[in-house]
Design an enzyme around this catalytic site. Structure first.
Site, PDB file in Angstrom:
ATOM      1  CE  LYS A  83      -4.329   1.016   2.415  1.00 59.45           C
ATOM      2  NZ  LYS A  83      -4.998   0.817   3.712  1.00 59.45           N
TER       3      LYS A  83
HETATM    4  O1  G3P Z   1      -9.159   1.872   4.567  1.00 55.49           O
HETATM    5  C1  G3P Z   1      -8.839   3.151   5.034  1.00 55.49           C
HETATM    6  C2  G3P Z   1      -9.528   3.333   6.334  1.00 55.49           C
HETATM    7  O2  G3P Z   1      -8.805   2.704   7.340  1.00 55.49           O
HETATM    8  C3  G3P Z   1      -9.807   4.721   6.707  1.00 55.49           C
HETATM    9  O3  G3P Z   1     -10.969   4.662   7.447  1.00 55.49           O
HETATM   10  O4  G3P Z   1     -12.632   5.415   9.056  1.00 55.49           O
HETATM   11  O5  G3P Z   1     -10.211   6.072   9.331  1.00 55.49           O
HETATM   12  O6  G3P Z   1     -11.602   7.061   7.517  1.00 55.49           O
HETATM   13  P1  G3P Z   1     -11.370   5.873   8.392  1.00 55.49           P
END
Ligand code: G3P
Length: 215
Positions: A83
């Protein structure tokens, strides 16, 4: 549509994997830090549980250093997808890693143009963050729709991975848009199963069956 779990928590991964419908895992440095685990060790542990793609994120920020780190991550296990953040150096690193047939998930994508750059660099997955766009009053799902359309227009093989999904409606809408993948926090994954009419309907079926068996 592929379902990934967005976590580095072994208990959650094991539970979700037991359903037999999990296609992979996405992690990021924040998720692994939350577990207090060693980065490489945790990626290996996850790969040994889940038979699917496991995204492991670089923490280097300069292209050559990302390349070196990406090569190292890819060696942990065949299922690792490296990634890389959507920066200028990240796009350079994506091109270099892809040229070596190392699969790359380009993360932190917030515009269709960024997604185009990732596709041109040979990304295997692009990760647009829908929830974080919704958070700032933009429409995250509109970005998924745009990217799917643009990739279709030009036949780019890069798969659209809906990230930062925060609830069941994000899953339904991403599927309607034709996103290839959605990655979910474990509680959201569990919510996909539930409907009160399923529960009450089953209770009724079982009660009727039991009654019919009582002589
Ligand atoms: O896959 C990316 C994710 O971990 C981000 O999620 O909820 O932190 O915006 P969030």
């Amino acid at each position: 549509m592929k379902f990934f779990l967005d976590t580095a928590n072994i208990e959650q991964i094991t539970k979700a994997n037991a359903y037999g419908i999990l296609d992979g895992i996405t992690t990021n440095p924040s998720l692994i830090a939350k577990e207090g685990a060693d980065h490489a060790q945790r990626i290996l542990e996850i790969c040994q549980i889940v038979d699917g793609d496991v995204s492991a994120e670089v923490v280097e920020t300069e292209a050559e250093a990302m390349l070196t780190e990406g090569r190292k991550l890819a060696k942990i296990h065949d299922n690792v997808v490296v990634k890389v953040p959507l920066t200028r150096d990240g796009i350079k690193a994506t091109k270099m890693l892809s040229s070596e047939r190392i699969r790359v998930n380009v993360t932190l994508c917030f515009t269709a143009n960024q997604a185009l750059l990732a596709a041109k660099a040979g990304a295997y997955y692009i990760s647009p963050f829908v929830g974080r766009l919704d958070d700032i009053s933009a429409e995250g799902m509109e970005l998924i729709r745009d990217i799917v359309t643009i990739y279709d227009n030009y036949g780019y093989p890069t798969q659209v991975l809906t990230a930062s999904a925060r609830g069941p409606l994000h899953v339904r809408d991403a599927a309607l848009c034709g996103a290839h993948v959605v990655t979910l926090p474990y509680p959201v994954f569990e919510k996909l199963f539930d409907h009160p009419l399923t529960d009450s309907g089953l209770a009724q079926f079982l009660a009727d069956y039991r009654k019919s068996q009582e002589g």
